[in-house]
Design a protein around this motif. Sequence first.
Motif, short mmCIF file in Angstrom:
data_model
loop_
_atom_site.label_atom_id
_atom_site.label_comp_id
_atom_site.label_asym_id
_atom_site.label_seq_id
_atom_site.Cartn_x
_atom_site.Cartn_y
_atom_site.Cartn_z
N GLY A 64 18.08 51.39 -54.01
CA GLY A 64 17.26 50.38 -53.50
C GLY A 64 15.98 50.80 -53.00
O GLY A 64 15.40 50.12 -52.15
N ILE A 65 15.54 51.87 -53.62
CA ILE A 65 14.10 52.65 -53.03
C ILE A 65 13.19 52.44 -54.03
O ILE A 65 13.24 52.80 -55.22
N GLN A 66 11.77 52.03 -53.57
CA GLN A 66 10.83 51.58 -54.47
C GLN A 66 9.84 52.48 -54.36
O GLN A 66 9.75 53.37 -53.40
N PRO A 67 9.06 52.88 -55.37
CA PRO A 67 7.92 53.81 -55.38
C PRO A 67 6.63 53.50 -54.80
O PRO A 67 6.17 52.32 -54.62
N ASP A 68 6.15 54.49 -54.06
CA ASP A 68 4.56 54.18 -53.08
C ASP A 68 3.63 54.82 -54.28
O ASP A 68 3.87 56.12 -54.36
N ALA A 69 2.91 54.27 -55.07
CA ALA A 69 2.06 54.86 -56.09
C ALA A 69 0.72 55.62 -55.47
O ALA A 69 0.07 56.04 -56.47
N GLY A 70 0.55 55.55 -54.29
CA GLY A 70 -0.80 55.80 -53.75
C GLY A 70 -1.04 57.50 -53.69
O GLY A 70 -1.94 57.88 -53.70
N ASN A 71 -0.02 58.39 -53.75
CA ASN A 71 -0.10 59.78 -53.63
C ASN A 71 -0.80 60.15 -52.31
O ASN A 71 -1.63 60.84 -52.39
N LYS A 72 -0.58 59.38 -51.32
CA LYS A 72 -1.31 59.57 -49.94
C LYS A 72 -0.52 59.53 -48.65
O LYS A 72 -0.70 59.43 -47.51
N ALA A 73 0.96 60.03 -49.14
CA ALA A 73 2.05 60.01 -47.93
C ALA A 73 1.67 60.88 -46.95
O ALA A 73 1.07 61.99 -47.14
N GLY A 74 2.07 60.69 -45.78
CA GLY A 74 2.08 61.45 -44.71
C GLY A 74 3.26 62.43 -44.54
O GLY A 74 3.08 63.70 -44.05
N GLY A 75 4.59 61.97 -44.84
CA GLY A 75 5.57 62.96 -44.76
C GLY A 75 6.34 63.37 -43.55
O GLY A 75 7.27 63.77 -43.50
N GLY A 76 5.80 62.77 -42.24
CA GLY A 76 6.46 63.17 -41.08
C GLY A 76 5.67 64.01 -40.06
O GLY A 76 4.55 64.92 -40.55
N ALA A 77 5.58 64.02 -38.72
CA ALA A 77 4.72 64.63 -37.94
C ALA A 77 4.65 65.88 -38.13
O ALA A 77 3.73 66.68 -37.90
N ASP A 78 5.94 66.65 -38.05
CA ASP A 78 6.11 68.24 -38.27
C ASP A 78 5.62 68.68 -39.63
O ASP A 78 5.14 69.66 -39.78
N VAL A 79 5.55 67.83 -40.65
CA VAL A 79 4.88 68.16 -41.91
C VAL A 79 3.40 68.09 -41.91
O VAL A 79 2.84 68.87 -42.75
N GLY A 80 2.86 67.41 -40.97
CA GLY A 80 1.39 67.12 -40.99
C GLY A 80 0.66 68.52 -40.88
O GLY A 80 -0.23 68.68 -41.94
N PRO A 81 0.96 69.49 -40.01
CA PRO A 81 0.36 70.63 -40.07
C PRO A 81 0.41 71.76 -41.42
O PRO A 81 -0.55 72.47 -41.91
N LEU A 82 1.63 71.62 -42.15
CA LEU A 82 1.85 72.21 -43.25
C LEU A 82 0.89 71.52 -44.44
O LEU A 82 0.36 72.13 -45.25
#
Length: 455
Positions: free
Chosen positions: A377-395
């Motif tokens: 039941g998971i749909q794609p987000d086609a934008g290729n601009k995802a954030g990934g989570g706060a701790d992933v941001g610095p990476l």
Amino acid sequence: MRPLLLAALLLAAPALAQPAGRIETAVRLRDAALAANPAWPLLVDLTDNVGPRLAGTEAEGRGRGWAKAAMQKLGLTNIREEAFPITVWERGQEQASIIGSNHRLAIAALGGSGATPATGITAPVSCFDNLAALRAAPESEVKGRIIFIDHRMTVTQDGSSYGINGAVRRAGPALAAQKGAAAVMIRSLGTDYHRNPHTGSTSFPAGTAPIPAVALALPDAELVARRCAAGRLEVKLISTPTSRPGQSANVSGEIPGSVANEVVVLGGHLDSWDIGQGVFDDGAGVAITLAAAATIKAETARTGQSPRRTIRVVLWGSEEIGVVGGRAYAEAHRQEQIVLAGESDFGADRIWQVGSRVAEAGVPLFGEIGAVLAPLGIQPDAGNKAGGGADVGPLAALGTGVLSLNQDGTRYFDVHHTPDDTLDKADRAQLDQNVAAWTAAIWLAASDDRPLRTK
């Protein structure tokens, strides 16, 4: 998976060397994780035997000990603890009342806020409908007063309303301090109408001394707003937190890959606020990502088939007080080829969307991931601009590609940072759907060879 769909995916893949059976293995892992995985017992154990894990405290340290033991039991290797310095903030007494009435207000001090004297302060209240109104206010309406900042956060599936209104908590107290306020009260960043205030961190820039700052439960915030509109309002506030130098740490463990120097990271943050049990934020993310790694580890042990890239579970420390662990981790590993990272940190409800931020050559991988996750039941987000989570941001800022598995946040902010963040709020079937999605997505990324880093 239907044979025609599988064939189409394989034919559409770029002409790079892909291990045979990647997608079939991902489907098998997805279904195995959905049928049985250790996320629920992990979450119960963390909740019941460690409890809330305030950054820098002995409780967070016990959480790290729990995490290392869990990783070892699940078969992860290269288990590490990487320390970094923090300022440890701990709450003290908390009381607030409206002068001339019998109204006791439900409050929670904000992390990083300053303290009143032990006997408290009593001052008139100036009310502002939003942060912009406070910015525009002359100092005469602020100086020496207790400032109340309102907002209009609403329920959203993707949490966007939190992002829009979050500056009220993060920046509002500092702005009020710079205009001479004695203290700040904010409407909690929440969507429930229980008398549970939502805590969270605030920050004061260098040169701005921290002042007392508290969040009001929503019914109490609306009481204050009505009383302000009716005329003069005076409040007595006691909030006596303390701050001291201290230490936190990140914990990690791995499933080694068959090639050197390529790593896929998944994880959650191990710390939590002190007034709940730290289940939705973020014990669930810890349990989900550990369980995904455990499912993959069991597959590699059974078949002898290792992932191409190393899979590393990172449980970050001190996220709640300003993503300190995430920043420290990125700095410590800036020379490492971490090709993709994702964090589970939005509760325990079902994943509804998968997104990416990767090199163009890596985008087809997310077509494969989307196809394997669609039955969940998971749909794609086609934008290729995802954030990934706060701790992933610095990476991500250093060029690591991003995987986002976006959870349904419809009820997240009913319990976020409150005493109601407890185990009974987690739904086991939805937790299992999360594990299945993370397991399949991480396997596909780790068994792939397409470039994913953005720089």
